[in-house]
Design a protein around this motif. Structure first.
Motif, PDB file in Angstrom:
ATOM      1  N   ALA A  97      36.262   7.212  -2.615  1.00  0.00           N
ATOM      2  CA  ALA A  97      37.165   8.217  -2.051  1.00  0.00           C
ATOM      3  C   ALA A  97      37.759   9.081  -3.162  1.00  0.00           C
ATOM      4  CB  ALA A  97      38.280   7.536  -1.258  1.00  0.00           C
ATOM      5  N   ARG A  98      38.141   8.469  -4.313  1.00  0.00           N
ATOM      6  CA  ARG A  98      38.651   9.255  -5.432  1.00  0.00           C
ATOM      7  C   ARG A  98      37.603  10.212  -5.965  1.00  0.00           C
ATOM      8  NH1 ARG A  98      41.111   4.186  -6.990  1.00  0.00           N
ATOM      9  NH2 ARG A  98      39.361   3.828  -8.406  1.00  0.00           N
ATOM     10  N   ALA A  99      36.365   9.718  -6.040  1.00  0.00           N
ATOM     11  CA  ALA A  99      35.289  10.575  -6.529  1.00  0.00           C
ATOM     12  C   ALA A  99      35.047  11.737  -5.584  1.00  0.00           C
ATOM     13  CB  ALA A  99      34.007   9.753  -6.703  1.00  0.00           C
ATOM     14  N   MET A 100      35.114  11.477  -4.294  1.00  0.00           N
ATOM     15  CA  MET A 100      34.937  12.554  -3.311  1.00  0.00           C
ATOM     16  C   MET A 100      36.080  13.557  -3.400  1.00  0.00           C
ATOM     17  SD  MET A 100      32.264  12.072  -1.308  1.00  0.00           S
ATOM     18  CE  MET A 100      32.145  11.822   0.420  1.00  0.00           C
ATOM     19  N   ALA A 101      37.311  13.030  -3.630  1.00  0.00           N
ATOM     20  CA  ALA A 101      38.482  13.915  -3.729  1.00  0.00           C
ATOM     21  C   ALA A 101      38.355  14.782  -4.977  1.00  0.00           C
ATOM     22  CB  ALA A 101      39.759  13.103  -3.775  1.00  0.00           C
ATOM     23  N   ARG A 102      37.887  14.237  -6.087  1.00  0.00           N
ATOM     24  CA  ARG A 102      37.705  15.027  -7.297  1.00  0.00           C
ATOM     25  C   ARG A 102      36.625  16.085  -7.112  1.00  0.00           C
ATOM     26  NH1 ARG A 102      37.227  10.077 -11.218  1.00  0.00           N
ATOM     27  NH2 ARG A 102      39.335   9.273 -10.974  1.00  0.00           N
ATOM     28  N   ALA A 103      35.583  15.683  -6.435  1.00  0.00           N
ATOM     29  CA  ALA A 103      34.463  16.624  -6.235  1.00  0.00           C
ATOM     30  C   ALA A 103      34.884  17.775  -5.319  1.00  0.00           C
ATOM     31  CB  ALA A 103      33.271  15.894  -5.642  1.00  0.00           C
TER      32      ALA A 103
END
Length: 107
Positions: A97-103
């Motif tokens: 989820a953090r990676a998706m939010a950063r992307a």
């Protein structure tokens, strides 16, 4: 003194009972009648000790079986108590989820 063969079970010289000698049938020449008597004595001794041996074997088998079941039960219980895979999955989802939010918030 008692005559030889009169049923006196003590040796006159030492005062002790006579001891049976071990016989190796492969080395000593025994008559078929002697071999038959030996086989009958061995069979009688085996039949006499069979119930004791069987009871000990059953008790030993039940003891080993109980130990195996206890170890198996404890293993299943302790594995069901562990939640580390659930924690790893939760951390993986949070990281994803953090990676998706950063992307999505990126350039």
């Amino acid at each position: 003194m008692a005559a030889s063969g009169s049923g006196d079970s003590l040796d006159d010289k030492s005062g002790q009972a006579p001891v049976a000698q071990r016989i190796d049938p492969t080395r000593e020449k025994l008559t078929p009648a002697q071999l038959q008597v030996m086989r009958q004595a061995q069979l009688a001794q085996w039949q006499k000790t069979l119930p004791q041996r069987r009871a000990r074997n059953v008790v030993t088998g039940l003891g080993i079986g109980a130990l195996v079941l206890a170890i198996y039960g404890y293993t299943i219980y302790s594995v069901s108590q562990e939640r580390f895979l659930d924690e790893l999955e939760a951390e993986a989802k949070a990281a994803q989820a953090r990676a998706m939010a950063r992307a999505s918030s990126g350039p």
